[in-house]
Scaffold this motif. Structure first.
Motif, PDB file in Angstrom:
ATOM      1  N   MET A 210       0.808  -1.221   0.000  1.00 38.46           N
ATOM      2  CA  MET A 210       0.000   0.000   0.000  1.00 38.46           C
ATOM      3  C   MET A 210       0.840   1.269   0.000  1.00 38.46           C
ATOM      4  O   MET A 210       0.513   2.233  -0.690  1.00 38.46           O
ATOM      5  N   ARG A 228      -8.977  -4.092  -4.801  1.00 34.63           N
ATOM      6  CA  ARG A 228      -9.137  -4.097  -3.344  1.00 34.63           C
ATOM      7  C   ARG A 228      -7.952  -3.440  -2.638  1.00 34.63           C
ATOM      8  O   ARG A 228      -8.078  -2.967  -1.515  1.00 34.63           O
ATOM      9  N   SER A 232      -8.353  -0.340   0.010  1.00 39.28           N
ATOM     10  CA  SER A 232      -7.727  -0.315   1.339  1.00 39.28           C
ATOM     11  C   SER A 232      -6.950   0.981   1.537  1.00 39.28           C
ATOM     12  O   SER A 232      -7.042   1.612   2.598  1.00 39.28           O
ATOM     13  N   VAL A 265     -13.948  -1.300   2.468  1.00 41.68           N
ATOM     14  CA  VAL A 265     -12.597  -1.841   2.654  1.00 41.68           C
ATOM     15  C   VAL A 265     -12.725  -3.335   2.935  1.00 41.68           C
ATOM     16  O   VAL A 265     -13.220  -3.741   3.988  1.00 41.68           O
ATOM     17  N   ASP A 266     -12.273  -4.160   2.007  1.00 41.86           N
ATOM     18  CA  ASP A 266     -12.437  -5.605   2.133  1.00 41.86           C
ATOM     19  C   ASP A 266     -11.385  -6.249   3.030  1.00 41.86           C
ATOM     20  O   ASP A 266     -11.648  -7.276   3.649  1.00 41.86           O
ATOM     21  N   SER A 267     -10.197  -5.699   3.079  1.00 44.25           N
ATOM     22  CA  SER A 267      -9.109  -6.303   3.840  1.00 44.25           C
ATOM     23  C   SER A 267      -9.443  -6.392   5.328  1.00 44.25           C
ATOM     24  O   SER A 267      -9.802  -5.402   5.967  1.00 44.25           O
ATOM     25  N   ILE A 270      -6.850  -4.070   7.276  1.00 49.05           N
ATOM     26  CA  ILE A 270      -7.052  -2.624   7.151  1.00 49.05           C
ATOM     27  C   ILE A 270      -8.391  -2.215   7.736  1.00 49.05           C
ATOM     28  O   ILE A 270      -8.498  -1.173   8.392  1.00 49.05           O
ATOM     29  N   GLN A 271      -9.414  -3.030   7.533  1.00 51.78           N
ATOM     30  CA  GLN A 271     -10.711  -2.737   8.131  1.00 51.78           C
ATOM     31  C   GLN A 271     -10.598  -2.700   9.654  1.00 51.78           C
ATOM     32  O   GLN A 271     -11.180  -1.842  10.320  1.00 51.78           O
ATOM     33  N   PHE A 316      -7.154  -9.390   1.692  1.00 51.12           N
ATOM     34  CA  PHE A 316      -8.080  -8.765   0.746  1.00 51.12           C
ATOM     35  C   PHE A 316      -9.541  -9.135   0.979  1.00 51.12           C
ATOM     36  O   PHE A 316     -10.404  -8.771   0.182  1.00 51.12           O
ATOM     37  N   PRO A 318     -12.698  -9.703   4.270  1.00 55.66           N
ATOM     38  CA  PRO A 318     -12.955  -9.193   5.633  1.00 55.66           C
ATOM     39  C   PRO A 318     -13.416 -10.206   6.674  1.00 55.66           C
ATOM     40  O   PRO A 318     -13.910  -9.812   7.726  1.00 55.66           O
TER      41      PRO A 318
END
Length: 350
Positions: A210, A228, A232, A265-267, A270-271, A316, A318
């Motif tokens: 990232m 994705r 993020s 945010v799928d991760s 990171i979520q 990637f 959640p």
């Protein structure tokens, strides 16, 4: 009212935890403090995400410390398979409607679930749980059935990440069976070290992609994971990250597959950083790492390969800490069992 609810929940948790310890005729102050700290932390940050469901999840994880994990797997597999197959059947009969999305050349069907990726994610964790439950007893027929379902669901949902990782997992198990091997990952020192650290490696690899990776690598990876990585990065820029997280409203697709401003945010990592904060996220990664260390030292080949797959999947997707998808967070409860640490120290001496 919020403070009162949290105080009442904390008081109930204290009683439950002390009673559990008294049953073993031993009070471990350090362990109880750790359990209470995690429950109180969950209570403080719960309003950022799923509220009471988040707190209950943490309490359930801690409370499962003395429950055999195979029992958890059997219960999870029974209910998940029933719900999964029933959902597909009701959709086939026209009772449960589908979400249909067209993304470029991809036609995606939710197969009766509320979103197009959900059936693939449910099947991914069914496969992972089945492999850990059956271990070396898993048959070629079982692998064939799981493989056929994986391909068929992918054909309908076009959800890439769980499909690719499921194929890798099935392929790895096949490799062990075909060559009659008891282990590959836990056989070599380097792979044992890397496997033990798979969650921090996945987490920091994601941060590197990232923030530090060359743009060419970022773009290639982002394309492979259907943007994705960008989502993020945008999520961190939009909402930021802090010690205890913050309330963030993600805009996803509606029931018709549309969205005015998609920023979900799928991760899992990171979520969690955004909603739960650095403190909770680092604790969870640490606990998963401890579980991996024990699994590697005990040469639990099937469990460790599944945990590696899950650590990558969570970069990637959640579902890492969602109990209604995955039984593997219950492994974290084992770290609150005194026997868990006794076994780790005993293995270290050996």
């Amino acid at each position: 009212m919020r403070i009162a609810n949290f105080s009442a929940l904390a008081a109930i948790s204290i009683v439950i935890l002390i009673n559990l310890e008294m049953e073993n005729f031993r009070l471990n102050v350090i362990r109880i403090c750790g359990e209470l700290f995690l429950i109180i932390l969950a209570s403080v940050i719960s309003s950022n995400s799923t509220g009471m469901a988040f707190i209950v999840s943490i309490i359930l994880i801690i409370s499962s410390r003395n429950i055999n994990f195979e029992t958890v797997l059997k219960g999870f597999l029974f209910f998940s398979i029933v719900v999964f197959l029933l959902g597909l059947l009701l959709n086939y009969c026209g009772i449960l409607p589908s979400m249909i999305r067209i993304e470029g050349l991809r036609l995606r069907n939710s197969l009766g679930f509320s979103y197009v990726s959900f059936p693939s994610q449910v099947l991914f964790y069914i496969l992972a749980a089945w492999v850990v439950w059956r271990k070396e007893k898993i048959s070629y027929i079982e692998l064939a059935i799981l493989g056929i379902f994986t391909i068929e669901i992918y054909e309908k949902t076009r959800t890439t990440s769980p499909f690719v990782l499921s194929v890798l997992l099935i392929g790895y198990v096949l490799l062990l069976k075909i060559f009659n091997l008891s282990s590959i990952i836990t056989r070599f020192k380097l792979t044992r070290i890397l496997s033990s650290l798979t969650f921090p490696i996945a987490f920091f690899s994601l941060l590197w992609l990232m923030f530090k990776a060359p743009s060419s690598i970022f773009q290639k990876v982002d394309q492979m994971v259907n943007n994705r990585l960008s989502l993020s990065l945008n999520g961190i820029k939009e909402f930021g990250s802090s010690l205890l997280g913050k309330k963030a409203v993600f805009s996803g697709y509606d029931a018709f597959g549309g969205s005015l401003n998609y920023n979900f945010v799928d991760s899992s990592y990171i979520q969690s950083l955004i909603l739960n904060g650095w403190l909770f996220t680092i604790i969870i990664i640490f606990l998963f790492t401890v579980v991996c260390v024990k699994a590697v030292r005990e040469k639990q080949e099937y469990l460790i390969v599944v945990l590696i797959i899950i650590s990558i999947h969570s970069m990637f997707d959640p579902q890492l800490m969602l109990l209604w998808y995955s039984p593997f967070p219950f492994l974290l409860g084992k770290t609150f069992n005194k026997d868990f640490w006794n076994e780790i120290f005993r293995l270290e001496k050996e």
